[in-house]
Design an enzyme around this catalytic site. Sequence first.
Site, PDB file in Angstrom:
ATOM      1  N   SER A  47       0.854  -1.190   0.000  1.00  0.00           N
ATOM      2  CA  SER A  47       0.000   0.000   0.000  1.00  0.00           C
ATOM      3  C   SER A  47       0.885   1.233   0.000  1.00  0.00           C
ATOM      4  O   SER A  47       2.045   1.193   0.450  1.00  0.00           O
ATOM      5  CB  SER A  47      -0.891   0.009   1.251  1.00  0.00           C
ATOM      6  OG  SER A  47      -1.528   1.266   1.412  1.00  0.00           O
ATOM      7  N   ALA A  54       2.070  -0.349   9.601  1.00  0.00           N
ATOM      8  CA  ALA A  54       3.161  -1.251   9.981  1.00  0.00           C
ATOM      9  C   ALA A  54       3.140  -2.520   9.150  1.00  0.00           C
ATOM     10  O   ALA A  54       4.182  -3.007   8.687  1.00  0.00           O
ATOM     11  CB  ALA A  54       3.052  -1.595  11.465  1.00  0.00           C
ATOM     12  N   SER A  55       1.943  -3.069   8.938  1.00  0.00           N
ATOM     13  CA  SER A  55       1.846  -4.317   8.177  1.00  0.00           C
ATOM     14  C   SER A  55       2.269  -4.131   6.739  1.00  0.00           C
ATOM     15  O   SER A  55       2.971  -4.979   6.166  1.00  0.00           O
ATOM     16  CB  SER A  55       0.418  -4.873   8.246  1.00  0.00           C
ATOM     17  OG  SER A  55      -0.493  -4.080   7.516  1.00  0.00           O
ATOM     18  N   LYS A  56       1.880  -3.032   6.111  1.00  0.00           N
ATOM     19  CA  LYS A  56       2.198  -2.826   4.703  1.00  0.00           C
ATOM     20  C   LYS A  56       3.659  -2.436   4.495  1.00  0.00           C
ATOM     21  O   LYS A  56       4.277  -2.814   3.485  1.00  0.00           O
ATOM     22  CB  LYS A  56       1.260  -1.788   4.089  1.00  0.00           C
ATOM     23  CG  LYS A  56      -0.191  -2.256   4.038  1.00  0.00           C
ATOM     24  CD  LYS A  56      -0.348  -3.584   3.289  1.00  0.00           C
ATOM     25  CE  LYS A  56      -1.784  -4.015   3.165  1.00  0.00           C
ATOM     26  NZ  LYS A  56      -1.934  -5.284   2.413  1.00  0.00           N
ATOM     27  N   TYR A 104      -2.118  -1.036  10.170  1.00  0.00           N
ATOM     28  CA  TYR A 104      -2.120  -1.227   8.717  1.00  0.00           C
ATOM     29  C   TYR A 104      -0.831  -0.688   8.116  1.00  0.00           C
ATOM     30  O   TYR A 104      -0.203  -1.339   7.264  1.00  0.00           O
ATOM     31  CB  TYR A 104      -3.333  -0.517   8.120  1.00  0.00           C
ATOM     32  CG  TYR A 104      -3.516  -0.717   6.639  1.00  0.00           C
ATOM     33  CD1 TYR A 104      -4.080  -1.886   6.141  1.00  0.00           C
ATOM     34  CD2 TYR A 104      -3.156   0.277   5.727  1.00  0.00           C
ATOM     35  CE1 TYR A 104      -4.279  -2.065   4.779  1.00  0.00           C
ATOM     36  CE2 TYR A 104      -3.338   0.103   4.366  1.00  0.00           C
ATOM     37  CZ  TYR A 104      -3.900  -1.071   3.896  1.00  0.00           C
ATOM     38  OH  TYR A 104      -4.083  -1.247   2.542  1.00  0.00           O
ATOM     39  N   ILE A 130      -8.073   3.809  -3.899  1.00  0.00           N
ATOM     40  CA  ILE A 130      -8.739   3.006  -4.919  1.00  0.00           C
ATOM     41  C   ILE A 130     -10.221   2.890  -4.572  1.00  0.00           C
ATOM     42  O   ILE A 130     -10.592   2.714  -3.408  1.00  0.00           O
ATOM     43  CB  ILE A 130      -8.101   1.600  -5.013  1.00  0.00           C
ATOM     44  CG1 ILE A 130      -6.578   1.704  -5.175  1.00  0.00           C
ATOM     45  CG2 ILE A 130      -8.741   0.811  -6.157  1.00  0.00           C
ATOM     46  CD1 ILE A 130      -6.106   2.419  -6.421  1.00  0.00           C
TER      47      ILE A 130
END
Length: 246
Positions: A134, A149-151, A147, A180
């Site tokens: 992302s 951190a995860s991406k 989110y 998007i």
Amino acid sequence: MTKPIAIVTGAAQGIGFTCAEVLAEQGFAPVLVDVQEKVLTSAETLGAPGYICDMADPAAVKATFARIAEDHGAPTALAHCAGIAVAGDFLTCSVEDFKRVIDLNLTGTFVANQTAANLMIAAGIQGAIVNMSSIAALLANPAISSYVASKAGVTGFTKAASLALAPHNIRVNAVGPGSIDTAMMAAVNSNPAAMDTAMSRTPLKRMGTAREVAEAVAFLAGPKSSYITGETLYIDGGRQGLNYTC
């Protein structure tokens, strides 16, 4: 000639489903995987098989991918699109919510990549993996710290995986969508002020489409990107290069 198998996770709807659709158009035989039962109906619309699997459950992922290989053959491509975002105040966000996002978005990416790669290697397939990162991997939002951190982790993991799998001629790349027009952006779509803010930092002044992301995924999964590995392609309408609010 048998079509190459492409496993697509998070494929019940949105970007994942559109990835399956575009991969089918480009000569792959997609296999749709999602935790939602809706994936079975979505798969049926493409004339493709569908499997229900919680991508945050490592044992379930390994069992489901093994069953796909047994039913249809080892994958040539993996488009790993499964993921969630949980919004909340940074100071009050629970550890449980943070971990839930990391378990699916990051640990799930590792398990899916490792499992698919082992199936490819066992079958002698020189395949391709495309992960879903992302723009949040680069441009942080404090309301979705888990989110972000995860991406960021997915982007770094993709580089590491590409090095690990290069000796097997398995390429690993990622795409990093910006704003998007999917269900994840529904709250922005319905809020004019939030939409104005999002567009103020998007030079192309519009949301991207799931199709535009899926076309990039299909490119990275296919032979036209045969010398590309370890990269993240950001589909963000120019946001990454913007250093002012216009």
